[in-house]
Design a protein around this motif. Structure first.
Motif, PDB file in Angstrom:
ATOM      1  N   GLY A  87       0.814  -1.203   0.000  1.00  0.00           N
ATOM      2  CA  GLY A  87       0.000   0.000   0.000  1.00  0.00           C
ATOM      3  C   GLY A  87       0.849   1.254   0.000  1.00  0.00           C
ATOM      4  O   GLY A  87       2.059   1.214  -0.245  1.00  0.00           O
ATOM      5  N   ARG A  88       0.215   2.350   0.288  1.00  0.00           N
ATOM      6  CA  ARG A  88       0.919   3.625   0.322  1.00  0.00           C
ATOM      7  C   ARG A  88       1.792   3.730   1.566  1.00  0.00           C
ATOM      8  O   ARG A  88       1.555   3.055   2.571  1.00  0.00           O
ATOM      9  N   PRO A  89       2.820   4.594   1.535  1.00  0.00           N
ATOM     10  CA  PRO A  89       3.593   4.850   2.745  1.00  0.00           C
ATOM     11  C   PRO A  89       2.692   5.401   3.846  1.00  0.00           C
ATOM     12  O   PRO A  89       1.630   5.972   3.577  1.00  0.00           O
ATOM     13  N   ALA A  90       3.103   5.205   5.088  1.00  0.00           N
ATOM     14  CA  ALA A  90       2.312   5.681   6.224  1.00  0.00           C
ATOM     15  C   ALA A  90       3.181   6.528   7.138  1.00  0.00           C
ATOM     16  O   ALA A  90       3.215   6.343   8.353  1.00  0.00           O
ATOM     17  N   ASN A  91       3.874   7.502   6.544  1.00  0.00           N
ATOM     18  CA  ASN A  91       4.811   8.314   7.323  1.00  0.00           C
ATOM     19  C   ASN A  91       4.133   9.197   8.351  1.00  0.00           C
ATOM     20  O   ASN A  91       4.755   9.619   9.315  1.00  0.00           O
ATOM     21  N   GLY A  92       2.867   9.496   8.162  1.00  0.00           N
ATOM     22  CA  GLY A  92       2.203  10.413   9.078  1.00  0.00           C
ATOM     23  C   GLY A  92       1.768   9.779  10.380  1.00  0.00           C
ATOM     24  O   GLY A  92       1.411  10.478  11.314  1.00  0.00           O
ATOM     25  N   LEU A  93       1.758   8.445  10.471  1.00  0.00           N
ATOM     26  CA  LEU A  93       1.270   7.794  11.680  1.00  0.00           C
ATOM     27  C   LEU A  93       2.319   7.856  12.767  1.00  0.00           C
ATOM     28  O   LEU A  93       3.484   7.547  12.572  1.00  0.00           O
ATOM     29  N   SER A 107      -3.692   8.211  13.766  1.00  0.00           N
ATOM     30  CA  SER A 107      -3.637   8.440  12.330  1.00  0.00           C
ATOM     31  C   SER A 107      -3.375   9.914  12.097  1.00  0.00           C
ATOM     32  O   SER A 107      -3.549  10.744  12.987  1.00  0.00           O
ATOM     33  N   GLY A 108      -2.955  10.227  10.886  1.00  0.00           N
ATOM     34  CA  GLY A 108      -2.718  11.626  10.566  1.00  0.00           C
ATOM     35  C   GLY A 108      -1.648  11.773   9.505  1.00  0.00           C
ATOM     36  O   GLY A 108      -0.927  10.831   9.171  1.00  0.00           O
ATOM     37  N   ALA A 109      -1.564  12.964   8.956  1.00  0.00           N
ATOM     38  CA  ALA A 109      -0.588  13.273   7.921  1.00  0.00           C
ATOM     39  C   ALA A 109       0.717  13.743   8.550  1.00  0.00           C
ATOM     40  O   ALA A 109       0.809  13.950   9.762  1.00  0.00           O
ATOM     41  N   THR A 110       1.728  13.923   7.704  1.00  0.00           N
ATOM     42  CA  THR A 110       3.017  14.399   8.215  1.00  0.00           C
ATOM     43  C   THR A 110       2.977  15.880   8.558  1.00  0.00           C
ATOM     44  O   THR A 110       3.777  16.348   9.376  1.00  0.00           O
ATOM     45  N   ASN A 111       2.053  16.616   7.908  1.00  0.00           N
ATOM     46  CA  ASN A 111       1.969  18.074   8.079  1.00  0.00           C
ATOM     47  C   ASN A 111       3.251  18.779   7.640  1.00  0.00           C
ATOM     48  O   ASN A 111       3.543  19.887   8.084  1.00  0.00           O
ATOM     49  N   LEU A 112       4.011  18.136   6.763  1.00  0.00           N
ATOM     50  CA  LEU A 112       5.228  18.756   6.240  1.00  0.00           C
ATOM     51  C   LEU A 112       4.901  19.512   4.963  1.00  0.00           C
ATOM     52  O   LEU A 112       4.141  19.038   4.122  1.00  0.00           O
ATOM     53  N   ALA A 113       5.470  20.694   4.826  1.00  0.00           N
ATOM     54  CA  ALA A 113       5.235  21.510   3.638  1.00  0.00           C
ATOM     55  C   ALA A 113       5.852  20.854   2.414  1.00  0.00           C
ATOM     56  O   ALA A 113       6.766  20.029   2.510  1.00  0.00           O
ATOM     57  N   ALA A 114       5.371  21.240   1.239  1.00  0.00           N
ATOM     58  CA  ALA A 114       5.838  20.629  -0.007  1.00  0.00           C
ATOM     59  C   ALA A 114       7.333  20.845  -0.227  1.00  0.00           C
ATOM     60  O   ALA A 114       7.994  20.021  -0.866  1.00  0.00           O
ATOM     61  N   ASP A 115       7.882  21.952   0.304  1.00  0.00           N
ATOM     62  CA  ASP A 115       9.309  22.222   0.116  1.00  0.00           C
ATOM     63  C   ASP A 115      10.136  21.809   1.328  1.00  0.00           C
ATOM     64  O   ASP A 115      11.321  22.152   1.429  1.00  0.00           O
ATOM     65  N   ASN A 116       9.544  21.038   2.254  1.00  0.00           N
ATOM     66  CA  ASN A 116      10.267  20.602   3.443  1.00  0.00           C
ATOM     67  C   ASN A 116      11.341  19.578   3.058  1.00  0.00           C
ATOM     68  O   ASN A 116      11.080  18.635   2.312  1.00  0.00           O
ATOM     69  N   GLU A 118      12.780  17.275   4.837  1.00  0.00           N
ATOM     70  CA  GLU A 118      12.503  15.934   5.346  1.00  0.00           C
ATOM     71  C   GLU A 118      11.522  15.197   4.433  1.00  0.00           C
ATOM     72  O   GLU A 118      11.716  14.012   4.117  1.00  0.00           O
ATOM     73  N   LEU A 119      10.489  15.917   3.985  1.00  0.00           N
ATOM     74  CA  LEU A 119       9.518  15.310   3.076  1.00  0.00           C
ATOM     75  C   LEU A 119      10.180  14.960   1.748  1.00  0.00           C
ATOM     76  O   LEU A 119       9.943  13.886   1.195  1.00  0.00           O
ATOM     77  N   ALA A 120      11.006  15.862   1.238  1.00  0.00           N
ATOM     78  CA  ALA A 120      11.693  15.600  -0.024  1.00  0.00           C
ATOM     79  C   ALA A 120      12.575  14.360   0.088  1.00  0.00           C
ATOM     80  O   ALA A 120      12.635  13.535  -0.841  1.00  0.00           O
ATOM     81  N   ALA A 121      13.240  14.200   1.234  1.00  0.00           N
ATOM     82  CA  ALA A 121      14.082  13.024   1.438  1.00  0.00           C
ATOM     83  C   ALA A 121      13.240  11.756   1.517  1.00  0.00           C
ATOM     84  O   ALA A 121      13.632  10.708   0.977  1.00  0.00           O
ATOM     85  N   GLN A 122      12.082  11.840   2.173  1.00  0.00           N
ATOM     86  CA  GLN A 122      11.193  10.685   2.251  1.00  0.00           C
ATOM     87  C   GLN A 122      10.742  10.252   0.860  1.00  0.00           C
ATOM     88  O   GLN A 122      10.705   9.052   0.554  1.00  0.00           O
ATOM     89  N   VAL A 123      10.392  11.219   0.025  1.00  0.00           N
ATOM     90  CA  VAL A 123       9.927  10.905  -1.320  1.00  0.00           C
ATOM     91  C   VAL A 123      11.050  10.290  -2.149  1.00  0.00           C
ATOM     92  O   VAL A 123      10.843   9.288  -2.864  1.00  0.00           O
ATOM     93  N   ARG A 124      12.260  10.854  -2.061  1.00  0.00           N
ATOM     94  CA  ARG A 124      13.393  10.307  -2.815  1.00  0.00           C
ATOM     95  C   ARG A 124      13.686   8.871  -2.383  1.00  0.00           C
ATOM     96  O   ARG A 124      13.901   7.985  -3.216  1.00  0.00           O
ATOM     97  N   ASP A 125      13.705   8.651  -1.060  1.00  0.00           N
ATOM     98  CA  ASP A 125      13.998   7.307  -0.554  1.00  0.00           C
ATOM     99  C   ASP A 125      12.910   6.315  -0.968  1.00  0.00           C
ATOM    100  O   ASP A 125      13.207   5.173  -1.320  1.00  0.00           O
ATOM    101  N   ALA A 126      11.650   6.768  -0.904  1.00  0.00           N
ATOM    102  CA  ALA A 126      10.548   5.884  -1.277  1.00  0.00           C
ATOM    103  C   ALA A 126      10.601   5.545  -2.761  1.00  0.00           C
ATOM    104  O   ALA A 126      10.379   4.394  -3.159  1.00  0.00           O
TER     105      ALA A 126
END
Length: 223
Positions: A87-93, A107-116, A118-126
């Motif tokens: 399934g999808r990643p569950a980084n926000g939990l 439950s919940g989202a990461t609440n990280l901004a699009a230019d954050n 940490e979020l960019a690193a999560q997306v690259r790693d995923a």
């Protein structure tokens, strides 16, 4: 004085009666009526959209699950069991002493901004993990083919569905890991692809739990 006391008592009595009536109507009668209608018209949804396999409840069609290998001794992050559709990643939990990922109370989202960063690193790693895990002999995943839902978590972190594109991308790996021909696995994806609700709401989707149940049945039938 007596008249004032009497009027106050009457007002209090009227207020108490109104409270009791409203409590009875909104706290007892209304919930019972709504529950009865829901059970009569939509029993499956009223009971939590339970999904059954082998005669038992294995989850809900509304809540995502993880498909991981049993953790090894000292291993903090479990590895995905790659014989299953993921399934999808569950980084926000979040986690605490009671709840871990996909255990419903958190439950919940990461609440990280699009230019954050940490979020960019999560997306690259995923994305790198999706390319690595799903590239098999005769089929290599191009990073540009990785859909957004494969590398980002949903608002709740509990999304039970993935895009048809992500499901098809995983079909090659699932077929290899289960020693199955590709065609029946791709057919499973096609058979479990749902269109937009009422033809215009949302996006086409594939329920991962139901897809994996069908996969387990296919593996059992083939082996």
């Amino acid at each position: 004085m007596n008249n004032s006391f009497t009027n106050t008592a009457r007002l209090l009595g009227a207020g108490l009666r109104a409270l009791l009536v409203l409590t009875l109507l909104t706290g007892v009668v209304y919930p019972l009526v709504v529950t009865g209608i829901a059970q009569g018209l939509f029993p499956g949804k009223a009971d939590g959209s339970e999904v059954r396999a082998d005669g038992r409840v294995v989850g809900s069609a509304l809540i995502g699950q993880s498909y991981d290998l049993p953790p090894k001794k000292g291993q903090q992050t479990p590895q995905a069991d790659l014989k299953w559709f993921q399934g999808r990643p569950a980084n926000g939990l979040a986690t605490n002493s009671v709840n871990t990922r996909y255990h419903l109370l958190v439950s919940g989202a990461t609440n990280l901004a699009a230019d954050n960063k940490e979020l960019a690193a999560q997306v690259r790693d995923a994305r790198a993990a999706v390319v690595r895990d799903n590239s098999v002999p005769g089929y290599r995943v191009d990073p540009s083919d990785v859909p957004a839902d494969a590398v980002t978590s949903s608002g709740s972190g509990l999304d039970p569905d993935i895009s048809p594109q992500y499901a098809r991308l995983q079909a090659h790996r699932v077929a290899v890991r289960n020693a199955l021909p590709l065609a029946p696995v791709e057919r499973l994806v096609a058979d479990h692809t749902e269109g937009r609700t009422l033809g215009f709401m949302g996006e086409p989707r594939v329920n991962v739990l139901r897809l994996n149940i069908a996969l387990a049945d296919l593996v059992a039938a083939r082996h």
